[in-house]
Write an enzyme that holds these catalytic residues in place. Sequence first.
Site, PDB file in Angstrom:
ATOM      1  N   CYS B  49       0.823  -1.215   0.000  1.00  0.00           N
ATOM      2  CA  CYS B  49       0.000   0.000   0.000  1.00  0.00           C
ATOM      3  C   CYS B  49       0.852   1.257   0.000  1.00  0.00           C
ATOM      4  O   CYS B  49       0.374   2.331  -0.331  1.00  0.00           O
ATOM      5  CB  CYS B  49      -0.999   0.000   1.155  1.00  0.00           C
ATOM      6  SG  CYS B  49      -0.323  -0.529   2.708  1.00  0.00           S
ATOM      7  N   HIS B  96      18.749   1.247  -2.795  1.00  0.00           N
ATOM      8  CA  HIS B  96      17.315   1.369  -2.566  1.00  0.00           C
ATOM      9  C   HIS B  96      16.722   0.016  -2.134  1.00  0.00           C
ATOM     10  O   HIS B  96      15.965  -0.057  -1.169  1.00  0.00           O
ATOM     11  CB  HIS B  96      16.627   1.878  -3.831  1.00  0.00           C
ATOM     12  CG  HIS B  96      15.167   2.122  -3.665  1.00  0.00           C
ATOM     13  ND1 HIS B  96      14.667   3.244  -3.045  1.00  0.00           N
ATOM     14  CD2 HIS B  96      14.092   1.371  -4.006  1.00  0.00           C
ATOM     15  CE1 HIS B  96      13.357   3.185  -3.022  1.00  0.00           C
ATOM     16  NE2 HIS B  96      12.970   2.056  -3.591  1.00  0.00           N
TER      17      HIS B  96
END
Lengths: 271, 415
Positions: B49, B96
């Site tokens: 989400c 990342h």
Amino acid sequence: MDSRAWLLITLLFYAVGALHALLFAVLRRSVLTTVSLTATLLGFACHTSALALRWNEGGHFPALGLHDGATLLSWAIILVFLLVYVTTRVDAAGLFAYPFSFAVVFVANLTPVTDRVDPVLRSLYLPLHVFLAVFGYGALFAAFSMGVLYLFQEQELRSRSPRRFYYLIPSLERSDTIGWRSVLGGFGFLTLAIVTGFLWNHSLHGRYWTGDPKEWAALAAWVIYVVILVARWRGRWGGRRAAWLAIVGFAVVVFTFAWATLVPGVAVAAR
Amino acid sequence: VILVVGVNHETAPLAVREALAFPKERLADALEQLRQQTGLGEAMILSTCNRVEVYGRAAEPCADAVAAFIARYHQRAPAELESHLYRLEGEAAVRHAFRVAASLDSMVLGEPQILGQVKDAYEAAERAGSLGSVLNALRNRSISAAKRARSETAIGRNAVSVSHVAVELARKIFGELRERAVLLVGAGKMSELAARQMVRDGARATVLGGRTFEKAEQLAAALGGRAAPFEALRHELAKADIVISGTGAPGIVVQREDVEAAQAARRGRPLFLIDIAVPRDVAAEAARVAGVFLYDLDDIKTVAQANMRERRKEAAAAEAILDHEIREFLDWRRSLEVVPLLVELRKRADEIRKAEIDKARKRLGTLTPEQENALEAATSAIVNKLLHGPTVHLKQMAGNGQPEHVGLIRKLFGL
């Protein structure tokens, strides 16, 4: 090396713990936890050998005057602290044991040794009575420390916006439990110390009670602890009140001890 | 080259993240299309989400093609997404990937769910057959680094959600929660969440129900506890250690007098009142009763914020651990690269050739310049012809993302 040299090394080791406590209070961070534990352990070993050597040098159990009194008291306090740490892994009590022992050993280092030739000092009652008493003091000091930690943590929790101490000191329940066990242990030793004191009196003077001020003071401390115990057993005074009583009880004990060692002529046995 | 293209909670609003989400059941299909349309050799899609990201490995940089694919797949105009998308390549992409897995890129710093989501995403890619050796290595290294960061720093230690903070405060008061009595006043979602964790720690739950007693009974059953009518409040209060109040009542439900009566019967044992209702359920003056710790929703949020500050301090230590792990991963990747291997291979061959010429010269004595040249030309030709095949094939294999062969060749030639 003689006992005084060992005691000086002890002081250096204990200084690490005192520094840890200072940094904790100022920075509110636990910086030297492991280092101070190790240093204290080494310091305790030196402390023990200082005590043993002094026993040997003096030719009697070293419990005369301020020097011996301070050495024994700080030794017992560190011993109990280490026992608490080993059994519970709670090291926060060191925040009190470290600086207190450092200060007391510092005093011991500054004061001269008192020696006297007196057949009374050869009595077996002396080491027995004194060891029981200092173990009791050590345990009651631990109870005092846990009491203060309890009040600190309670303050943090009641403030509803905990600061750093909240993270670093044990839960209320833990402080309460350890404090309670320390009171129990301390009370047991104190009782035995008082009993041996009476027995010793009897063997010297033919009387159990001599009316000595120290006897009164010891009895007062003992009664306070009886009150704490009974109140707790009846389920009345847990938590906060128990914490306060542990602090007050210890203050009375400090008073007795100071009286016995500092005021000349009070040290019963040697009179 | 490893690349990451995607959006997260910082670069894109919820509406955009929703629109770009890849549903679990269509993940395999999406991965298939992705690889066909973009030239990615390996691919993984992480869709939660708070982020939608494509991780990939390609012979040539193709981040733009991936970005275009994301837009096309969700029927969006590429220009519309442009301001939200980030494109990372090489070291930045690796960094990342590590930071995401370690929850350093999360909206709630240090939250534990992301690691599981990352694991699931890699597993889905593995099942879809789009995971090769490069992304697989990235998966193993980033997950183990994340675990290390979690265990060696306090990044995930202090609670930052309402229910967790409530549980943690209870532990600071009662130590262990085993056999502690939890009283729920009202059967709200948040109360249930907190109570569930306490029950998991061994606490016993009682649910007080009002008009909708059935609801209280259901919740009590779910928590393995019992339900009681609201009228029993004082009686239950005296038995409780922890009270979680979250009714929808408009006024005060637990009065100071109720708490006082309970405390009198409890003989000074601490009582922890958690009031997560808005408007509040517990009278504020109840906090003044001895042995009572009263926290309302704001108080709990204050603690959560303080804990968040602690986590941020720990984040620096976690970053340091990741730095180390990322460097190791990159070094390892570099060691597998083909170009340095080819250079080394050629150098080694040339050394052998020169050494053999020297030996031959000693046996042959002085040579004429023509003979020297012939010797030189012959040996060079042998080396070049021998290495031509391996060179071409190695370059091809590297392009196809089969770096494991590099290791084999190093071994064979003793490099």
